[in-house]
Each structure stands twice: as C-alpha cells, then as structure tokens.
Scaffold this motif. Structure first.
Motif: not given
Ligand SMILES: Nc1ncnc2c1ncn2[C@@H]1O[C@H](COP(=O)(O)OP(=O)(O)O)[C@@H](O)[C@H]1O
Ligand SMILES: [Mg+2]
Lengths: 303, 347
Positions: A91-95, B10, B13-14, B17, B177-178, B181, B183
């Motif tokens: 998943x994308x972070x914090x969404x 996206x 926002x990440x 936050x 991180x991507x 995980x 991504x």
C-alpha cells in the motif's frame, strides 16, 4: 479445453536460485472463468510460479502464455487485463482505504466511482476513510484484493490472501472470492490451507519442492485416493459386532466415547443405520486433501 | 485523473500526514534558524560599552556619535571596579577639563578602540577650541562589506540545508519503503511508466522545497531576526528547484543500497551532515581554513549555498546563478545516472 480458450498456459517452467530448484518443471493450464488453486507448504514454489505467470520473474526455461501472449519481458498490453495481489500487502503510505483504491485505479486510468464500488464488494464501505495501517489483518487483505480488482481485470492472481487470518476473517474472504468468480473473473490463487482449497477451487494443483504432484478438481483428488469414509456414532447406540455385520462396512471399532465405522460405500451403511434408528451423534468424515497430500508425499501436511 | 496527477496527490497526502517527516522538513531546520538567529543577533552590531563618570561637551559629542555605548556612574570607585571585574573594558572619568581613561590590560583590542575614539574626540574638541579651520579634513562613510550580519548568511545556509535534507531523505526513504513493501513491483504491474512515478515524486519534493523557502524566509524576515532580502531574491526559486533535483538524485542513490528505512536514514545522515557543516550552513565558509574551503567545493550544497547567498542577500544578478546551476545540473546528471544503474525494483 483448447489452449486458445485458456487464460493461462504454463509449459515445463523452471526457475533455480543457485542450487535450489524453486520451480522444477511445472506445466498446467487455467481455463477462463476457472477458480484455480495452487496448494502447498511454505517454500513449495507457489509464489515463484505465480510471479512467473504475472511477468514479474523470468523463468530459466519453459513457456508461459497469458491470454496467448508472453508476460515476459514486461508486456504493457497484458497489464490492464491482470490484477495482482502480491504476497506482501503493498500500500501507499498513510492513505485511507478509499484513497488507496483511487490511487491504484488511477494507475490504470480508472474513474473514482469504481473505487467506491470495490469497497462495497469487499465489505469495507464503512472503512473507506480509515487509514490502511489502522485496518485489521483481514480488512487489509480484502483491501489489497480490492486494489487488485479496481481496474476490472480478466484474471486475478492472489498470493495467499487468507494467510495469517483468523477463521472468521478467512470465511469472510471466501465470500469475497466467490463474489469475484461470479463476476466472471478467472482466479489463480495460492494457499497453504487444504480445507480452503477444497471448498473454493474448481481445480487444485498440489505443489511440493517445485513440482506439481497432482492436479484435479478436489473431489476427484479425494476420490482417487480410495480412502475410506469414517462414520462416527455415539457409543452404545450399536455394538461393534452389529456394526461390522452391516452391508458395506469394512471395519468397526470403539473407544470410550464413540463407535467408528470405516466404509468405502457410505450410502448403504447410512441407510442401514437410519433403518435401525441408530443416528445419535452421527458424524461423517470423508477423506480430505490432507489425506491426498499424505498419500502423495508420504508425510503429514504442515502448512 | 491521470496517473501523474493522482500519484502526486497521493504522495503529497502521505507527506502531510507523516508527522515525523513534517518535523524534520520544517521545524527542525527552523529550530536551527531561530536558535542561531537569536544567539548571533548582536554579533557584529555589538558596540563597545564603557563606564563614564561626570559629564561635559566631550561626553555629549561621544554620546551623539554613537561610536561607544556609555554607562553612567556617579562614583569613580564603582566605575573602576567594573573595569577591574572585567565587565567593561574601560572607564572614562571627567573632572572639568581633565579626562582620564582607566582601561583593562587584558582586553587590549577593545581598550585600544576606546582610547582611539576618546582621543579623536578630545583632539577635535581642542581644535574647535582654537577657532582655527582644520588643515586636513577627513570623511567616513559606511560600506556594505562581504562580512554579513549572521541572519543574512544563516538564512540561505539553513534553507539550502533544509531543502537538501528533505529531498535526500524524502527520496531515499520512499524508495526503500516502496521496495520493501513491494509497492514498486505493484506499480510495475500497472501500465504506467517509471517516468511518471518518478516525476510525480520529484514534483512533491520541489513543492515542499518552495514551501520551505517561503516559511524560512518569512520567519527570518521578522523584526527579531531582521533578514533583509535583496531585490533579486526570486532568483532563489530556480536554485531551489535545481537543488531539490540534485539531492533527490542523491537520495535515490542512497536508497538503492539501503535495505531498510533505518539503514537509509543512517546513510542519508552520514552523507548530509558532514556536507552541511563543510558547506557553510552554520558559519560562512570564508572563515574556514583555506584547505577546508577547497574541500568544501566538492559538495553541491556548498555551491547551492553560495548561489543562495548571492541572490538572496548579496543582491547579485542572474550571472551569479551560472556556476551553482551548472554544478547542480551536472551533479544531478551524474548521480541520477549512477542511481538508475543500481536501481532495483525488488529486494
Ligand atoms: N529471490 C529469491 N532468491 C533466492 N531464493 C528464493 C527467491 N525467491 C524464492 N526463493 C526460494 O525458492 C523457494 C520457493 O519459494 P516460493 O516460491 O516463495 O515458495 P512458496 O510461495 O510456495 O512459499 C523457497 O525455498 C525460497 O526460499
Ligand atoms: Mg509464497
């Protein structure tokens, strides 16, 4: 089933990591609309097989066709037709749940409305504005599946979607998987739960040490075993001698609490029991994929 | 919506936050700006204070000139005691026409300054008393010299550093991180080009850099800190963008080698911290030894710093951008190329 109508064709694929043969000569086809399971313990080579078909890994040798095309090297024409849930939930972070779907959807040029529809399908509509890391394990898996489906692919690859879930969450997910199949999608999924594969799959490939040991509908695999059905009754309902004399009974034995009858023809046995009114505490246990695995490998199945 | 646009949103926002990232992007550099800005506020502006006992035309002339700060005492002993204690460099004692200066031997530079200034005023008063026109005249005018008030070099330095830190960490941590995980692999399975993923992440980083610039400069311009921007301050914008791209590329290189976020974070620190200290973030490099100045020229941050200083406060024109811009672009190309060679989609 002709190969032109097949969604997936795999022919003698091999992949080694150094000395280790992760995938060791695997062949199978998956028909369009089929729910196909790859079942096996950890390290069997399930993920590697799946990722070769998805086009994420190149096989050392062998052939792969996805809707008649080769997925390797990265085949952009195929990508919109396949949906993938990787073994790790990515998943994308914090969404939030909804934003994850919208973002993955946008990678395929999908409208925002589809995202809401997908949340509904996987039963997460009330979690739309929850951040992904606040969801439970089962909810994350369902979101991850929704992300794989958001662009309405023809085939979905799900890598152990039910791993590490509690029984209730697993059952919820089964409903989701069935709903996906009803939408006409082809599903290729891996699991290490035998009971689950038996319930969900049209056909199951049993894999161990990089090889496919058996491939058939679960019922056929089980029947092919010629393993007896066990009928269990409350102790005292029937004596061991009477039970042994019934038509179709191979063997009967008793312990402190129950009487167990082994039979290869359960139908006449059950009707005879019904005639005698001896149905108290009746349980029937037929052979399962577990027995198939034991039979194929000579060892107990441990996920 | 296009993939590029949604991906940018996206990632933005990440970013917004993530409290830790916000802290290190905005508050952490700002803390340095505020603390150093306050500590060093009076450096350079500092005038020498002396004790004065008595009054007269010379004291008035001294006070009007503002050359020294005068602290009045009624009692000679108290004034001399201040000098003895080392609190003040000198005491000026006036008894009618007689001026005495008692000065501390320990602080010879300050004492000499005080003696020179007082002497000058006495001579001038004497000359005026004779009624003769002066034979030699002398005029002094202030020149804005290369040595700036601390806030003037702190702001460009800390801004460059803040932008570098957030670009390096932003790209390195996102990449690791991507990858961890998966991504990246998931994105690879979608029909989008790597270029649109990369450019949307760079867009977020450059946007963040511009916001950093606005906030840091805004706060440094408050009266307490007193930053004065030159007329060509807007030339800092292209410099900010080029700097972001250069340090983003550096982050991609760091992120390609690191397996975990923790490792990436440590590696990024090892790269950024020495560079910050040697590039004039916290003190002007011209004050460093010559060999250090030479060494510092290998760091892109040094050149970004120089450029920022030139356009933000020194008032130099577009020609001052040529050298830093060329170096940042060159750095981006070389490091970006290396990063693309060692880039991995998966662990
Ligand atoms: N990238 C890799 N490098 C080395 N070994 C690997 C790699 N991927 C998988 N393997 C090995 O290949 C075997 C099969 O792995 P995998 O396909 O992940 O099995 P499964 O999904 O059935 O658990 C395992 O022994 C695993 O350790
Ligand atoms: Mg696996």
């Amino acid at each position: 089933m002709t190969e032109e109508r097949s969604a997936v064709v795999v022919r003698d694929d091999r992949k080694s990591y150094g000395e280790l043969k992760a995938v060791d000569g695997v062949s199978f086809t998956v028909a369009e609309g089929e729910f196909f399971g790859i079942l096996g313990p950890n390290g069997a080579g399930k993920t590697t097989t799946l990722e070769i078909i998805e086009g994420l890994r190149e096989p050392d040798s062998g052939e792969v066709r996805l809707f008649g095309e080769s997925p390797w090297p990265r085949n952009v024409k195929l990508l919109p037709r396949i949906g993938v849930q990787l073994q790790a939930t990515s998943f994308f972070d914090k969404l939030t749940a909804k934003e994850q779907l919208q973002t993955f959807g946008s990678l395929y040029g999908v409208s925002r409305a589809t995202a809401a529809d997908m949340l509904e399908l996987v039963g997460l509509a009330d979690k739309a504005n929850e951040q992904e890391n606040k969801l439970s394990g089962g909810q994350r898996q369902r979101l991850s599946i929704a992300c794989a489906l958001v662009h309405d692919p023809d085939i979905v690859f799900l890598d152990e979607p039910t791993a590490a879930l509690d029984p209730q969450a697993r059952r919820n997910l089964w409903d989701v998987l069935r709903a996906i199949q009803e939408r006409g999608k082809t599903i290729v999924y891996t699991t290490h739960y035998l009971d689950e594969a038996e319930i969900l799959c049209d056909r199951v490939a049993i894999m161990d040490n990089g090889k496919i040991l058996a491939l058939d509908p679960p019922a056929v695999l089980v029947r092919g075993l010629d393993a007896p059905t066990h009928v269990t009754l409350q102790k005292g309902v029937l004596s061991v001698v009477d039970a042994s004399s019934l038509d179709g009974v191979d063997e009967a034995h008793e312990n402190e609490v129950s009487l167990t009858i082994s039979t290869r023809r359960p139908a006449p046995v059950l009707s005879a029991l019904a005639d005698r009114g001896a149905l108290d505490g009746l349980q029937v246990r037929t052979a399962t994929l577990e027995d198939v695995f034991l039979n194929l490998t000579g060892r107990e199945y441990r996920a | 919506m296009t993939a590029f646009k949604t991906l940018s949103v996206a990632m933005l926002k990440g970013f917004i936050r993530d409290k830790v990232t916000l802290f290190f992007t905005f508050l952490f550099p700002l803390m340095f700006l505020i603390i150093f800005g306050l500590i060093l506020r009076d450096v350079g502006a500092d005038k020498t204070r002396i004790a004065v006992v008595g009054d007269g035309p010379i004291v008035s002339a001294l006070r009007d000139s503002g050359a020294l700060e005068l602290e009045s005492y009624n009692d000679v002993d108290a004034a001399v005691q201040k000098v003895k204690d080392g609190d003040l460099p000198a005491a000026l004692i006036i008894r009618g026409q007689q001026l005495d200066v008692r000065f501390a031997q320990s602080d010879q530079v300050k004492s000499a300054t005080v003696l020179g200034i007082v002497n000058g005023f006495v001579d001038k008063a004497n000359l005026a008393a004779t009624g003769q026109p002066p034979k030699f005249t002398f005029a002094a005018e202030k020149v804005e010299d290369a040595s700036l008030k601390p806030i003037q070099f702190l702001t460009p330095g800390i801004l460059s550093w803040g932008v570098a830190v957030s670009a390096v960490f932003g790209s390195a941590l996102t990449l690791v991180s991507w990858r961890r995980k998966q991504v990246l692999r998931r994105i690879r399975l979608a029909p989008v080009s790597a270029a649109s993923v990369l450019s949307s992440r760079i867009l977020v980083s450059t946007g963040v850099a511009l916001v950093q610039g606005a906030i840091f400069i805004g706060i440094a311009s408050l009266p307490v800190f007193g930053l004065r921007l030159s007329g060509s301050w807007w030339l800092a914008i292209p410099l900010l963008l080029l700097g972001t791209i250069a340090f983003f590329a550096l982050g991609m290189l760091v992120g390609a080698f690191a397996k975990t976020e923790e490792a990436a974070s440590a590696a990024a620190n090892i790269v950024v911290l020495p560079m910050a200290f040697l590039s004039g973030t916290f003190f002007p490099v011209d004050q460093a030894p010559a060999w250090l100045q030479t060494v510092s020229k290998i760091f892109p941050l040094r050149h970004m710093n120089d450029g920022m200083l030139d356009v933000l406060v020194r008032g130099k024109g577009i020609e001052a951008l040529a050298m830093p811009a060329a170096i940042l672009v060159g750095f981006s190309l070389v490091v970006g190329f290396l990063a693309s060679r060692v880039f991995k989609w998966e662990e």
